[in-house]
Write an enzyme that holds these catalytic residues in place. Structure first.
Site, short mmCIF file in Angstrom:
data_model
loop_
_atom_site.label_atom_id
_atom_site.label_comp_id
_atom_site.label_asym_id
_atom_site.label_seq_id
_atom_site.Cartn_x
_atom_site.Cartn_y
_atom_site.Cartn_z
N HIS A 297 -35.54 28.19 -36.81
CA HIS A 297 -34.92 29.78 -36.80
C HIS A 297 -35.67 30.81 -35.99
CE1 HIS A 297 -32.62 29.66 -40.66
NE2 HIS A 297 -33.27 28.69 -40.95
N LYS A 482 -33.89 45.67 -41.78
CA LYS A 482 -34.32 44.25 -41.66
C LYS A 482 -36.17 44.39 -41.69
CE LYS A 482 -32.30 44.55 -37.61
NZ LYS A 482 -31.55 43.44 -37.44
N ARG A 483 -36.48 42.79 -41.46
CA ARG A 483 -37.75 42.92 -41.57
C ARG A 483 -38.55 43.69 -40.37
NH1 ARG A 483 -40.83 38.58 -39.00
NH2 ARG A 483 -38.74 37.72 -38.39
N LYS A 488 -38.10 43.41 -32.97
CA LYS A 488 -36.76 43.78 -33.57
C LYS A 488 -36.69 45.36 -33.16
CE LYS A 488 -36.67 40.72 -37.42
NZ LYS A 488 -35.49 39.89 -37.45
N THR A 590 -28.50 37.78 -39.60
CA THR A 590 -27.50 37.72 -40.65
C THR A 590 -26.90 39.18 -40.82
OG1 THR A 590 -28.83 37.41 -42.28
CG2 THR A 590 -27.71 35.52 -41.44
N LYS A 594 -23.09 41.12 -42.12
CA LYS A 594 -22.85 41.91 -43.12
C LYS A 594 -22.41 43.18 -42.79
CE LYS A 594 -26.66 39.49 -45.16
NZ LYS A 594 -28.27 39.44 -45.19
#
Length: 746
Positions: A297, A482-483, A488, A590, A594
């Site tokens: 991952h 998100k995290r 990110k 992911t 969505k």
């Protein structure tokens, strides 16, 4: 119990003078009785998904929907004067951290929905990740005591508990079964650690801090605990049903390792077969090679676990011996293949006093898969380059997916009904039929815009209730949820928002469509920079939201305690999905899927599954910006000077708010640390390690282009609908079918 009996019993339920939690438990128990009556026996060949996390979310509405009971329950409760939405106060079981755990939950959902025998194994944590509070702008972690509402969707199996042995203690692993409803009922078995006070710590918290030896030992215990319980149970079932011919074990069982956390299961299977059943080592290893497959991952080195060999020897001496023996066999095999010493070292299970779980999984696993096309290419060409050279047939791609049941049918009933009216209901059973929407987009744009406005209003009402921030109904919605991690690049979004804000104030940003930027994220408790970014975003939000000159045009919200239930509202009400990771570092994502399925355009880099999203929905219907993987590789080779990108006054002004007194970090120095990380680097990385400043200008331009394009509501709605219409590929139904046919053979 059939459906008629369920509705009769629900009608008979006395709801007077009962609180929400009591009603929740009684209705859930009734639904469980209905659902478990339908449960099938195990299939001849079963797949098992071992994962440290299962981010299930709230089970109540999803399970009622899967059982076909949601509408009846809603109507019967309404007759009793109860709005079914009252159960939203029952919080999620946050037994996961982010995408890895949510993917595991989506996979179980899809397998049950498709009638495939896939079962999960994990840990029943007493407390979830943590409940996030925001105090004075800072994240504060509170215990997530999810069981305080009761746990009506689990069944304790006292008679099936197992004993897990460590060198210094024995622990009872007690299974709790959560049925996963669909065309067949599968099972998620979560193990709870019981025994001494020390034993109980094993299933107390998800991801305990591992910056001390004590923390590392606890983390090792957790991973061995649930892996050993799962493998031990499967071996016992095999012996009971098929005797001690373990050559047939892989014919009945296939095990998927979700990242490196459960990889000790490989050593445990070999240990059990050699120690308890006197199978020869090479035969036992051969069984493991046909049983296990590995999903990677991440390419981030800190997430590719390496266990200190002395700690393993101290806590799990028998497993240590097996690992050393596997290492010996691996070295022999690689030498026989003609590998150089350097190549052997790169692939080695044991090196410099530690065991590499990723290398163990790649060596033994029959397949190794990435979770997006780009990610898999990086595995083959970089992370596992040497292994790919010698074992190319092991490597596969399985682009992630999401379940349309929760992420469209449940969270966006209004859009689902619009789709039903446009193309019929066939897509609910065969999600690929969503593509039929491409033929009628022009006709439904007005209806879609009305649905999007409705979902925004629901989201804004919820934000007002939870965060106390009021957002006008006409605002354009940009979301990054998100995290929290530096790669990110929530920090880059914060700078971009500041540039837009200053541009509105000084008149350089004209005709700006009123917009809100929604952030939602949890930081790991010990991740200081990530926590500083949360504080920075909250400081920005306070400043912008209180500025009467601009707050009718721009608002910022950091939603606290972001979780699955919050996500259900955000993805449905968002116009623009911000997916802005540094190219090459996001394995898949992911959340991006969505948002796409719910009719949001993607504003993002060519990273992870963004690449496939824009290929499917059209580059013209999304907004791509920033450096590519190739650009970044070139910058790393030729040298990158981030200070060059601060020469533009608008960039410098935004970035220097970290240090010029515009915002307060309450004397912690954390903003200065963020500034230094961008401008001078740190002991372990150079300046601007994630290329925030390099991509900032193209990001701001992309955000402003979107804002201008939104002026033409119909044209923008067509872009959004094109994303929904072409999102079927990103259903986890497709992903699970690929696993089932190509890896698991179920």
């Amino acid at each position: 119990m059939d459906k008629t009996q369920f509705t009769l019993k629900l009608k008979e339920l006395d709801a007077k003078n009962k609180n929400v939690i009591d009603l929740y438990n009684e209705i859930s128990a009734l639904a469980m009785e209905f659902g478990t009556d339908k449960a099938e026996k195990s299939a001849r060949r079963n797949a098992y998904y071992l994962s440290m996390e299962f981010l299930i979310g709230r089970s109540f509405y999803n399970n009622l929907m899967e059982l076909g009971l949601l509408q009846e329950t809603k109507e019967i409760l309404a007759d009793k004067g109860i709005d079914i939405n009252v159960f939203e106060e029952i919080e999620d079981a946050a037994l996961g951290n982010g995408g890895l755990g949510r993917l595991a939950a989506c996979f179980l959902d899809s397998a049950a929905g498709l009638g495939l025998p896939l079962h999960g194994y994990g840990i029943r944590y007493k407390y979830g990740l943590f409940s996030q509070a925001i105090q004075n702008g800072f994240q504060v972690e509170l215990p997530d005591d999810w069981q305080r509402f009761g746990d009506p969707w689990s069944i304790r199996r006292e008679d099936e508990k197992r004993l897990i042995k460590f060198a210094d203690m024995e622990v009872a692993a007690v299974p709790y079964d959560m049925p996963v409803f669909g065309k067949r009922t599968n099972n998620l078995r979560l193990w709870q650690a019981e025994g001494s006070e020390e034993a109980q710590k094993i299933s107390e918290y998800l991801y305990p801090a591992d910056d001390t030896e004590e923390g590392k030992i606890l983390r090792l215990r957790q991973e061995y605990f649930f892996s050993a319980a799962a493998v031990g149970e499967l071996v016992e079932k095999h012996v009971k049903n098929h005797g001690t011919d373990f050559n047939s074990f892989p014919s009945y069982n296939t095990i998927q390792l979700n990242d490196t956390h459960p990889v000790l299961a490989i050593a445990e299977l070999v240990r059990i077969l050699t120690a308890d059943y006197k199978i020869g080592f090479e035969n036992a290893l051969g069984v493991a090679e046909k049983t296990f497959s590995y999903t990677n991952h991440t390419v981030m080195p800190e997430a590719l676990e390496c266990w200190n060999a002395e700690i393993v020897k101290k806590i799990l001496p028998d497993v240590y011996s097996v690992l050393i023996e596997i290492h010996r066999k691996q070295t022999q095999d690689l030498t026989n293949l003609g590998c150089s010493d350097k190549e052997i070292s790169e692939m080695s299970l044991y090196s410099s006093g530690s065991f590499s779980m990723a290398n163990l999984a790649v060596y033994v696993g029959k397949t190794v898969n990435g979770v997006a096309q780009l990610h898999t290419e990086i595995l083959k060409n970089s992370l596992f380059k040497t292994a790919y050279k010698y074992f190319p047939d092991k490597f596969e791609n399985k682009t992630n997916g999401i379940t349309q049941r929760r992420w469209l049918m449940l969270c966006n009933n209004e859009l689902s009904a619009l789709i039903d009216g446009a193309i019929g209901k066939g897509w609910r059973d065969n999600v690929s039929e969503l593509e039929k929407l491409n033929g009628c987009i022009e006709q439904i744009t007005e209806s879609f815009t009305a649905v999007k406005s409705q979902k925004k209003k629901q989201l804004f009402d919820y934000i007002k209730k939870c965060e106390g921030v009021e957002i006008p109904d006409n605002f354009l919605v940009y979301s990054q949820v998100k995290r929290l991690h530096e790669y990110k690049r929530q920090l880059m979004t914060a700078f971009a928002v500041l540039e837009i804000y200053y541009g509105i104030k000084n008149g350089t940003v004209k005709n700006f469509i009123p917009s809100v930027f929604i952030f939602g994220a949890k930081s790991a408790p010990g991740y200081k920079r990530a926590k500083a970014i949360i504080k920075f975003i909250n400081e920005i939000a306070d400043k912008i939201n209180s500025d009467v000159q601009t707050n009718n045009l721009l608002k910022v919200v950091f939603v606290h305690n972001y979780n699955v239930s919050y996500a259900e509202k955000i993805v449905a009400g968002t116009d623009v999905s911000l997916q802005v990771s540094t190219a090459g570092l996001e394995a898949s994502g992911t959340g991006n899927m969505k948002f796409m399925m719910n009719g949001a355009v993607t504003c993002g880099t060519m990273d992870g599954a963004n690449i496939e999203i824009v290929e499917k929905a059209g580059f013209e219907n999304n907004y791509i910006f920033g450096a590519t993987v190739e650009d970044i590789e070139k910058l790393k080779r030729e040298g990158y000077s981030p200070l060059n990108y601060l020469s533009k006054p608008e960039h410098r002004k935004a970035v220097e708010t970290l240090t010029d007194g515009t915002f307060s970090d309450n004397g912690t120095g954390c903003f200065k640390d963020l500034y230094n990380s961008l401008t001078v680097g740190a002991s372990w990385h150079g300046a601007d390690n994630y290329f925030v400043l390099y991509d900032l200008e193209s990001y701001v331009n992309a955000l402003l282009t979107i804002n201008r394009d939104y002026n033409d509501k119909k044209k923008f709605a067509i872009k959004q609908l094109k994303n929904t219409a072409n999102s079927a590929y990103f259903s986890s139904d497709r992903t699970i079918k690929e696993y089932a046919e190509q890896i698991w053979k179920i």
